[in-house]
Design a protein around this motif. Structure first.
Motif, PDB file in Angstrom:
ATOM      1  N   ARG A   1       0.811  -1.213   0.000  1.00  0.00           N
ATOM      2  CA  ARG A   1       0.000   0.000   0.000  1.00  0.00           C
ATOM      3  C   ARG A   1       0.835   1.248   0.000  1.00  0.00           C
ATOM      4  O   ARG A   1       0.302   2.347  -0.008  1.00  0.00           O
ATOM      5  N   LEU A   2       2.150   1.124   0.003  1.00  0.00           N
ATOM      6  CA  LEU A   2       2.976   2.322  -0.013  1.00  0.00           C
ATOM      7  C   LEU A   2       2.996   2.911  -1.422  1.00  0.00           C
ATOM      8  O   LEU A   2       4.036   3.243  -1.947  1.00  0.00           O
ATOM      9  N   THR A   3       1.839   2.992  -2.023  1.00  0.00           N
ATOM     10  CA  THR A   3       1.763   3.588  -3.349  1.00  0.00           C
ATOM     11  C   THR A   3       1.654   5.084  -3.286  1.00  0.00           C
ATOM     12  O   THR A   3       1.711   5.745  -4.297  1.00  0.00           O
ATOM     13  N   ALA A   4       1.385   5.625  -2.124  1.00  0.00           N
ATOM     14  CA  ALA A   4       1.307   7.063  -2.022  1.00  0.00           C
ATOM     15  C   ALA A   4       2.648   7.523  -1.545  1.00  0.00           C
ATOM     16  O   ALA A   4       2.944   7.427  -0.394  1.00  0.00           O
ATOM     17  N   GLY A   5       3.451   8.060  -2.379  1.00  0.00           N
ATOM     18  CA  GLY A   5       4.842   8.195  -2.086  1.00  0.00           C
ATOM     19  C   GLY A   5       5.227   9.157  -1.033  1.00  0.00           C
ATOM     20  O   GLY A   5       5.129  10.307  -1.184  1.00  0.00           O
TER      21      GLY A   5
ATOM     22  N   ASP B   1      -4.329  16.805  -2.739  1.00  0.00           N
ATOM     23  CA  ASP B   1      -4.650  15.423  -3.065  1.00  0.00           C
ATOM     24  C   ASP B   1      -4.850  15.248  -4.566  1.00  0.00           C
ATOM     25  O   ASP B   1      -5.563  16.018  -5.209  1.00  0.00           O
ATOM     26  N   GLY B   2      -4.200  14.212  -5.101  1.00  0.00           N
ATOM     27  CA  GLY B   2      -4.321  13.943  -6.522  1.00  0.00           C
ATOM     28  C   GLY B   2      -3.303  14.718  -7.334  1.00  0.00           C
ATOM     29  O   GLY B   2      -2.946  15.850  -7.012  1.00  0.00           O
ATOM     30  N   GLY B   3      -2.798  14.111  -8.379  1.00  0.00           N
ATOM     31  CA  GLY B   3      -1.861  14.795  -9.264  1.00  0.00           C
ATOM     32  C   GLY B   3      -0.424  14.738  -8.772  1.00  0.00           C
ATOM     33  O   GLY B   3      -0.085  14.060  -7.807  1.00  0.00           O
ATOM     34  N   LYS B   4       0.430  15.512  -9.431  1.00  0.00           N
ATOM     35  CA  LYS B   4       1.862  15.483  -9.153  1.00  0.00           C
ATOM     36  C   LYS B   4       2.232  16.040  -7.781  1.00  0.00           C
ATOM     37  O   LYS B   4       3.315  15.742  -7.257  1.00  0.00           O
ATOM     38  N   LEU B   5       1.375  16.865  -7.218  1.00  0.00           N
ATOM     39  CA  LEU B   5       1.686  17.474  -5.921  1.00  0.00           C
ATOM     40  C   LEU B   5       1.201  16.637  -4.738  1.00  0.00           C
ATOM     41  O   LEU B   5       1.390  17.017  -3.593  1.00  0.00           O
TER      42      LEU B   5
ATOM     43  N   ALA C   1       4.457   9.331  -4.772  1.00  0.00           N
ATOM     44  CA  ALA C   1       4.171   7.898  -4.681  1.00  0.00           C
ATOM     45  C   ALA C   1       5.115   7.078  -5.557  1.00  0.00           C
ATOM     46  O   ALA C   1       5.521   5.976  -5.183  1.00  0.00           O
ATOM     47  N   SER C   2       5.480   7.611  -6.689  1.00  0.00           N
ATOM     48  CA  SER C   2       6.317   6.863  -7.628  1.00  0.00           C
ATOM     49  C   SER C   2       7.711   6.597  -7.090  1.00  0.00           C
ATOM     50  O   SER C   2       8.440   5.743  -7.610  1.00  0.00           O
ATOM     51  N   GLN C   3       8.114   7.321  -6.047  1.00  0.00           N
ATOM     52  CA  GLN C   3       9.452   7.163  -5.482  1.00  0.00           C
ATOM     53  C   GLN C   3       9.514   6.060  -4.434  1.00  0.00           C
ATOM     54  O   GLN C   3      10.594   5.730  -3.953  1.00  0.00           O
TER      55      GLN C   3
END
Length: 331
Positions: free
Chosen positions: A6-10, A128-132, A159-161
């Motif tokens: 679940r660590l998809t939210a970076g 919330d949401g998007g690149k920020l 999240a991508s990190q």
């Protein structure tokens, strides 16, 4: 929820590692390998930290969360509150309560003390949401059975990190050994490698970025008529400032480590370095022509595994850096 998937939210993926050369500490003869915490303990620790943080930020009173922070996060937090209390004794008029929600707890297993866990959370400090959109990773450490859980590191990244962590059949994470020999830079050596790189450009094991090559270049090219600048970087890796790391599915690890940095400004005759409110509040001495600022910094990095041939399999990537002014000296 001990699943690390679940660590998809970076968030600046906080990492966890034994603080001794043997990889664990034995207290009262405890040698059994156990989870660092239960989920209920982890949830309570996160709540206690958030409550204390908000109380301290509202009043600008470092005493109100002093027993809930430690390590580099604690040093930065306490110095910042001390400074703001000096010039805003009535507290924080624009206080906005910190909220850390949607928590997932990444719990490594180990023997003895200290024990720790990672809280992967969503804060109300972003969009919330998007690149920020980011996640906050907070590492909590407990030094003994009667000690309080304290937040020692914080990282914030997209999240991508955040990669997948290595979990066992029980969903427990794998802590990194300080000198395990499996990474291109051992966790115990990261602080020294980083500070030597900033000073000399070697060892050249760090990927280019704002906290590495670009920072070195910014220092090199800083110019101001009548002023000279000097920089000193020192490793900080013992005790509560020790590195903390977790194994990742790609064979590498995410590691938090600390460092200390000094910036000295020397002014020509007739000139004087500028002193802002934060610096003044933490300063000893009086500025005539020299001002030295002392900062503590925590870095969150991804360290690749060492290639089978023994050569480096890549470079250390700095995912997040959190610096804070802790002292200043005038001369």
């Amino acid at each position: 929820m001990t699943r690390l998937g679940r660590l998809t939210a970076g968030v600046a993926a906080a990492t966890v590692l034994c603080l001794t050369a043997s990889g664990c500490v034995t207290v009262h003869g405890e040698r059994e390998v156990l989870p660092g915490a239960t989920e209920s303990e982890a949830a309570q620790a996160l709540k206690d930290f958030t409550d204390a943080y908000n109380a301290a930020d509202r009043a600008y009173d470092p005493a109100l969360d002093a027993d809930r922070v430690t390590g580099s996060l604690g040093a930065i937090n306490q110095a910042g509150l001390k400074a703001r209390q000096t010039y805003s004794p009535d507290g924080n008029k624009s206080h906005k309560p910190l909220e850390l929600t949607d928590a997932t707890y990444v719990i490594p297993k180990k023997a003895g003390w200290p024990r720790w866990f990672l809280a992967d959370t969503d804060s109300n400090r972003d969009v919330d949401g998007g690149k920020l959109d980011t996640r906050w990773l907070v590492v909590f450490v407990r030094s003994g059975p009667d000690a309080l859980w304290k937040a020692s590191y914080l990282g914030v990244v997209p999240a991508s990190q955040v990669p997948e962590f290595t979990l066992d059949e029980d969903g427990l994470a794998t802590p990194v050994e300080p000198q395990g020999g499996e990474l291109i830079v051992e966790p115990a050596d990261l602080s020294t490698a980083y500070t030597e790189y900033l000073q000399k450009g070697t060892p050249d094991v760090f990927a280019p970025g704002t906290a590495t090559s670009q920072w070195r270049e910014a220092r090199r090219t800083t110019r101001r008529t009548g002023f000279s600048y000097q920089y000193v970087d020192q490793p900080l890796g013992n005790g509560t400032f020790g590195p903390l790391g977790l194994r990742t599915e790609d064979g590498g690890a995410l590691v938090f480590f600390s460092s200390k940095h000094f910036e000295r400004q020397v002014a020509a005759e007739g000139l004087k370095p500028e002193v802002n409110a934060d610096v003044k509040a933490l300063m000893t001495g009086e500025v005539t022509n020299t001002l030295t600022k002392e900062r503590i910094s925590s870095q969150l990095v991804h360290v690749p595994a060492r290639a089978e041939s023994g050569d480096s399999g890549g470079r250390v990537r700095v995912l997040n850096r959190l610096p804070g002014l802790v002292a200043a000296k005038g001369q």
